[in-house]
Design an enzyme around this catalytic site. Structure first.
Site, short mmCIF file in Angstrom:
data_model
loop_
_atom_site.label_atom_id
_atom_site.label_comp_id
_atom_site.label_asym_id
_atom_site.label_seq_id
_atom_site.Cartn_x
_atom_site.Cartn_y
_atom_site.Cartn_z
N HIS A 147 0.84 -1.21 0.00
CA HIS A 147 0.00 0.00 0.00
C HIS A 147 0.87 1.26 0.00
O HIS A 147 0.86 1.99 -0.97
CB HIS A 147 -1.00 0.03 1.15
CG HIS A 147 -1.94 -1.13 1.18
ND1 HIS A 147 -2.77 -1.44 0.11
CD2 HIS A 147 -2.19 -2.07 2.12
CE1 HIS A 147 -3.48 -2.50 0.41
NE2 HIS A 147 -3.13 -2.92 1.62
N ASP A 194 -5.16 -8.07 -3.26
CA ASP A 194 -5.44 -7.81 -1.85
C ASP A 194 -6.78 -8.39 -1.41
O ASP A 194 -6.89 -9.59 -1.15
CB ASP A 194 -5.37 -6.31 -1.60
CG ASP A 194 -5.39 -5.93 -0.12
OD1 ASP A 194 -5.40 -6.84 0.72
OD2 ASP A 194 -5.40 -4.74 0.19
#
Length: 455
Positions: A277, A328
Site C-alpha cells: 500500500h 489484496d
C-alpha cells in the site's frame, strides 16, 4: 484436505505463440521449448506451428504475479459493497468471515480463489497469511494447519505460492488482541518464529516467506525478530505500511515517528522487503523506501474500494523502489486492471498522462511481482526461466481492432481477466481455452465454499 502433488513435466514440450511479448516488444510467431518446468529455448521467426507444438493464439505474456492476497477476503465480494463506511467498518465484516473458517473450509475457499487467479492469468500468488489458530486463539493439533491448507490449495489449483506467514500480535501499539484477533496472534515474535520454523514448503511450487502485519500489530521491540527470521532464510518479508492515516497518527503518538521511520530504525527495510500500500507517506518516507531499495506493492482496486487513497507510486519508483501489484481483498481478481488502475489513478491525481509505459506496467505485474515473492527466475519469456506464461485473446470485443504490435498497450489498457485463454505453470497447461483443467467448475466451487463460511 487432499493434496495433489503437481509433478513438473519431464517430457519436452513446444508451445507455439501466435504473438509474444518479449519484454520490449511484441514478436509474431514464437516457438517456446519447455523441459523439466523451464523454458529451454525461445525461437523467433516461427511463422507456423512446429510439428507437435501446442498452439496458443493471441498474445502470450509471462505469467502474472499477484504479490498481495488475503484469500478469505474473496468471501466479502458484493457483501461489503452494501451501504457506506470506511476501512474500519469494512474490517468488522472481514472479522465475521475469519471467525468461521476452519482448515478444511479454508482449503476449499482458497483452492477456488487460486483457481480464479489461474483463470485470470496469475501463475504465482503471495498469500499474506495471518489466520493461524482456532477461534479464541487455541492452537490446532498441527499449529500450521491453516497455512498448510493454503499450500495444499495452491498446489491443487496449479499455481505457485509464496506463503507470507504473518506476525500479528497486537490490536494496536501494544494493546492486547481483541477477541477476533486472538486467532491471529502467537503471543510474541519469538513464538511466531518457532511456529513458522515448522512450515514445510511441500512441493516445488511453494516457498515460505514472512510478513509483519503492520507497525500497529507488531510491537516495535519485536519487529527485528521477524526481520531477522526472514534475513536468515533469505526469504521475502512483506509489511502493510501506511494504509490508513489513522495508523500514521497513532504511530506518531506512540513513537514520535512515522511507520516507515519506525521500520527503518528496526532493520525491516531493504531489497528483500516489500511494503504493501504505502499510501500515506511523507517525503522522507519515500526517501527511506527508495534509498533502501524496499519494494512497494500497490493494490489499486482494493485501495479505491476501501477509499484508502492513491499512493505515490511514481515518486517511489523514481526514488528506487521496485513496484509490484496485488489484488489484496479481491474486490476483483484482475492483474491487468491493477496495472491499468495504477496508471489511471496517477493520471487523475496529477491530471497528466503517461506515467508508465505499457511495458513498465506489465513488468510490475510479472517479473517485478515474482521477484517480490522470491521467484527471481520467473516472469520473463527467455531461456532458463520458469515456464510460466499466459495468453490473452486479441479477438474479443475488448481487444479486437488494434494492431498486434500494440499488444502490450491492448493488454494493459483494454483487456481484462475475461480475455485470458490459456495459463501455463511449470510447462503444464492449467487453463485451456478459458477452462481450468484441474477444477472444471470454478464458479460453483467459489459459490459453495463462500456459502460454507457465511452460513
Amino acid at each position: 484436505m487432499p493434496l495433489t502433488t503437481q509433478a513438473t513435466p519431464t517430457t519436452p514440450t513446444t508451445y507455439w505463440l501466435e504473438h509474444a511479448w518479449l519484454g520490449t516488444h511484441v514478436e509474431p510467431g514464437v516457438a517456446v521449448d519447455v523441459a523439466d518446468g523451464r523454458i529451454t529455448a525461445v525461437r523467433t521467426g516461427a511463422d507456423t506451428p512446429p510439428p507437435g507444438a501446442t498452439t496458443l493464439r493471441g498474445l502470450t505474456l509471462p505469467g502474472l504475479a499477484n504479490a498481495h492476497s488475503h484469500a478469505f477476503h474473496r468471501a466479502l465480494r458484493g457483501t461489503v459493497q452494501v451501504g457506506t463506511g470506511t476501512f474500519w467498518t469494512w474490517r468488522e465484516v472481514m472479522y465475521s468471515v475469519a471467525d468461521k473458517l476452519t482448515p478444511d473450509s479454508y482449503y476449499a475457499l482458497a483452492r477456488a480463489v487460486y483457481a480464479e487467479m489461474a483463470l485470470a492469468g496469475i501463475t504465482c500468488v503471495g498469500e499474506f497469511h495471518y489466520l493461524h489458530h482456532a477461534p479464541g486463539g487455541t492452537r490446532y493439533r498441527d499449529p500450521n494447519a491453516m497455512g498448510e491448507a493454503l499450500l495444499a490449495a495452491a498446489a491443487d489449483a496449479g499455481v505457485r505460492i509464496t506463503l507470507l506467514d504473518t506476525a500479528y500480535l497486537s490490536a494496536g501499539f501494544g494493546a492486547p488482541p481483541n477477541h477476533h484477533q486472538l486467532r491471529f496472534s502467537d503471543g510474541s515474535a519469538e513464538s511466531w518464529a518457532q511456529r513458522a520454523d515448522a512450515l514445510k514448503e511441500g512441493h516445488d511450487r511453494a516457498r515460505i516467506g514472512a510478513a509483519i502485519h503492520s507497525v500497529r500489530a507488531v510491537p516495535a521491540a519485536q519487529l527485528a525478530t521477524v526481520a531477522e527470521w526472514a534475513r536468515g532464510r533469505q526469504a521475502p518479508l512483506h509489511v502493510h505500511l501506511s494504509e490508513q492515516t489513522a495508523e500514521n497518527d497513532a504511530c506518531r503518538d506512540a513513537h514520535g515517528r512515522t511507520p516507515a521511520q519506525l521500520l527503518s530504525e528496526h532493520g525491516v527495510l531493504g531489497p528483500r522487503t516489500t511494503a504493501v500500500h504505502a499510501t500515506h507517506l511523507t517525503g522522507e518516507d519515500i526517501e527511506l523506501l527508495g534509498d533502501s531499495r524496499t519494494g512497494v506493492c500497490m493494490c489499486p482496486t482494493t485501495e479505491r474500494d476501501l477509499a484508502d487513497g492513491i499512493g505515490p507510486a511514481a515518486r517511489l519508483q523514481g526514488r528506487g523502489s521496485p513496484l509490484s501489484l496485488g489484488s489484496d481483498s479481491h474486490a476483483v481478481i484482475d492483474l491487468l486492471e491493477e496495472a491499468r488502475a495504477m496508471e489511471l489513478d496517477e493520471r487523475l491525481r496529477t491530471r497528466t498522462r503517461g506515467h508508465w509505459t505499457a511495458a513498465a506496467l506489465l513488468r510490475a505485474a510479472s517479473a517485478d511481482g515474482h521477484a517480490a515473492l522470491g521467484w527471481e527466475d520467473a516472469g520473463t519469456l527467455e531461456s532458463g526461466a520458469l515456464a510460466d506464461f499466459t495468453t490473452i485473446a486479441l479477438d474479443s470485443v475488448r481487444t479486437a481492432g488494434p494492431l498486434p504490435r500494440l499488444g502490450a498497450e491492448t493488454a494493459v489498457f483494454a483487456a481484462s481477466a475475461a480475455d485470458v485463454r490459456h495459463t501455463i505453470v511449470g510447462g503444464r497447461q492449467i487453463v485451456r481455452d478459458g477452462v481450468h483443467t484441474l477444477l472444471a467448475d470454478v464458479p460453483t466451487a467459489l459459490a459453495e465454499s463462500i456459502a460454507a463460511v457465511r452460513g
